[in-house]
Write an enzyme that holds these catalytic residues in place. Structure first.
Site, PDB file in Angstrom:
ATOM      1  N   ASN A 192      32.742  42.601  40.512  1.00 27.95           N
ATOM      2  CA  ASN A 192      32.842  41.000  41.012  1.00 27.95           C
ATOM      3  C   ASN A 192      34.130  40.688  41.802  1.00 27.95           C
ATOM      4  O   ASN A 192      33.692  39.999  41.983  1.00 27.95           O
ATOM      5  CB  ASN A 192      33.109  40.395  39.606  1.00 27.95           C
ATOM      6  CG  ASN A 192      34.494  40.778  39.139  1.00 27.95           C
ATOM      7  OD1 ASN A 192      34.995  41.203  39.326  1.00 27.95           O
ATOM      8  ND2 ASN A 192      34.492  39.454  37.682  1.00 27.95           N
ATOM      9  N   GLU A 244      40.762  38.165  37.252  1.00 27.30           N
ATOM     10  CA  GLU A 244      39.518  37.759  37.625  1.00 27.30           C
ATOM     11  C   GLU A 244      38.998  36.838  38.513  1.00 27.30           C
ATOM     12  O   GLU A 244      40.437  36.207  39.025  1.00 27.30           O
ATOM     13  CB  GLU A 244      39.391  38.330  36.273  1.00 27.30           C
ATOM     14  CG  GLU A 244      38.517  38.688  35.307  1.00 27.30           C
ATOM     15  CD  GLU A 244      38.247  40.127  35.457  1.00 27.30           C
ATOM     16  OE1 GLU A 244      36.880  40.270  36.466  1.00 27.30           O
ATOM     17  OE2 GLU A 244      37.365  40.634  34.589  1.00 27.30           O
ATOM     18  N   HIS A 253      37.228  41.757  41.390  1.00 29.06           N
ATOM     19  CA  HIS A 253      39.136  41.659  41.219  1.00 29.06           C
ATOM     20  C   HIS A 253      39.027  42.731  42.180  1.00 29.06           C
ATOM     21  O   HIS A 253      39.083  44.047  42.657  1.00 29.06           O
ATOM     22  CB  HIS A 253      38.307  42.130  39.495  1.00 29.06           C
ATOM     23  CG  HIS A 253      37.726  42.870  39.054  1.00 29.06           C
ATOM     24  ND1 HIS A 253      37.409  42.870  38.051  1.00 29.06           N
ATOM     25  CD2 HIS A 253      38.531  44.488  39.219  1.00 29.06           C
ATOM     26  CE1 HIS A 253      37.604  44.056  37.576  1.00 29.06           C
ATOM     27  NE2 HIS A 253      38.239  44.762  38.272  1.00 29.06           N
ATOM     28  N   ASP A 263      47.980  47.482  36.465  1.00 30.89           N
ATOM     29  CA  ASP A 263      47.412  46.924  34.945  1.00 30.89           C
ATOM     30  C   ASP A 263      47.849  47.816  33.713  1.00 30.89           C
ATOM     31  O   ASP A 263      47.546  49.336  33.968  1.00 30.89           O
ATOM     32  CB  ASP A 263      46.611  45.854  35.398  1.00 30.89           C
ATOM     33  CG  ASP A 263      45.518  47.222  35.733  1.00 30.89           C
ATOM     34  OD1 ASP A 263      45.758  48.451  36.271  1.00 30.89           O
ATOM     35  OD2 ASP A 263      43.895  46.716  36.508  1.00 30.89           O
TER      36      ASP A 263
HETATM   37  C1  GLP Z   1      39.319  48.270  36.616  1.00 27.88           C
HETATM   38  C2  GLP Z   1      40.770  48.063  37.312  1.00 27.88           C
HETATM   39  C3  GLP Z   1      40.621  48.103  38.752  1.00 27.88           C
HETATM   40  C4  GLP Z   1      39.683  48.374  38.986  1.00 27.88           C
HETATM   41  C5  GLP Z   1      38.258  48.284  39.044  1.00 27.88           C
HETATM   42  C6  GLP Z   1      37.073  48.765  39.946  1.00 27.88           C
HETATM   43  O1  GLP Z   1      38.996  46.761  35.644  1.00 27.88           O
HETATM   44  N1  GLP Z   1      41.811  46.880  36.285  1.00 27.88           N
HETATM   45  O2  GLP Z   1      41.948  48.648  38.863  1.00 27.88           O
HETATM   46  O3  GLP Z   1      39.871  49.073  40.366  1.00 27.88           O
HETATM   47  O4  GLP Z   1      37.843  48.076  37.451  1.00 27.88           O
HETATM   48  O5  GLP Z   1      37.061  50.018  39.160  1.00 27.88           O
HETATM   49  P1  GLP Z   1      36.173  51.242  38.784  1.00 27.88           P
HETATM   50  O6  GLP Z   1      36.944  52.273  40.079  1.00 27.88           O
HETATM   51  O7  GLP Z   1      36.217  52.205  37.920  1.00 27.88           O
HETATM   52  O8  GLP Z   1      34.967  50.917  39.213  1.00 27.88           O
END
Ligand code: GLP
Length: 244
Positions: free
Chosen positions: A136, A143, A138, A67
């Site tokens: 959440n 989402e 995702h 992404d």
């Molecule tokens: C972000 C990214 C995801 C990631 C998630 C968790 O928004 N787009 O690819 O896995 O949120 O992030 P973190 O590892 O900082 O908790």
């Protein structure tokens, strides 16, 4: 699904890096699907350490990221392009021409999403997809919603994700409101999926994604239908899963 319980973030990162290393050693020309966020940073640091020791060669590897924020230039510090260079690409012998991310500066969503889907196809698909898990539930930036989105698409980020990601920006107002992300079909087509999760604030998401019903309200729950998923999580993240 295989679950590897790790003691803490460092142990999780080491275990995940071992799995990625095995992939690169077994198939030096593999396609790695890569992720951003705080979860995989330790994994990348461990890979860089082993690369520096001479144990890994990334020269034939291709990478395709999950992404990218829409509207952030590559040069912006918080772009995922910059993240990947900061934590991995600039420290290893990867051919930068074989590292791909969605182009956040392409304002024509339909055009960019079609380009990215075609790119993934043209690479022959992803051999190993690394994933974090949002609070959440995702994955990538898929989402919670009423349906699983299939291909690469442009998403409106939820308030919960903007709140979770504001720590990387000067303020919540600076977090982009949209992003391009691979869809659920792209992720599910990866031959192998490796999920890294750490911390008590992810315990509900781990329980819901891996032990709850498969539902687009918890996008990560679709992974229960993939036949080669490895979850590497620390004790805090696993603290709410059902006991055997
Ligand atoms: C972000 C990214 C995801 C990631 C998630 C968790 O928004 N787009 O690819 O896995 O949120 O992030 P973190 O590892 O900082 O908790």
């Amino acid at each position: 699904m295989k679950i590897y319980a790790a003691e803490d973030y460092k142990d999780m990162s080491r275990k995940a890096a071992n799995i990625i290393s095995a992939q690169v050693i077994m198939n030096p020309g593999c396609v790695l699907g890569l992720a951003t966020g705080s979860s995989p940073i330790g994994t990348y640091e461990q890979l860089v350490e082993w690369y520096n020791k001479g144990d890994l060669d990334f020269s034939e590897v291709t990478t395709v990221n999950l992404d990218e924020y829409k509207g952030l230039a590559r040069t912006e510090e918080q772009s995922y392009y910059n993240f990947m260079h900061e934590y991995l690409f600039s420290h290893i012998n990867i051919n930068l021409e074989k590292t791909y991310l969605p182009n956040g500066m392409e304002m024509d969503s339909a055009k960019e999403c079609a380009r990215y889907d075609e790119l993934i196809q043209s690479l022959g698909g992803v051999d190993l997809q690394l994933l974090g898990l949002g609070r959440n539930g995702h994955i990538g930036f898929n989402e919670p919603g009423d349906a699983f989105e299939k291909g690469t698409h442009c998403v409106d980020l939820t308030p919960s994700t903007i709140d979770a990601n504001k720590r990387f920006f000067a303020s919540a107002d600076d977090v982009p409101k949209q992003a391009y992300t691979m869809g659920i079909k792209n992720i599910m087509q990866a031959k192998k999926v490796l999920v890294v999760v750490s911390g008590a604030d992810k315990a509900d998401a781990v329980r819901d994604a891996f032990f709850g019903p498969v539902t687009p309200k918890v996008p990560g729950s679709i992974l229960q239908l993939h036949n080669d998923v490895i979850l590497v999580a620390d004790e805090a993240a696993l603290s709410k899963i059902p006991k055997e």
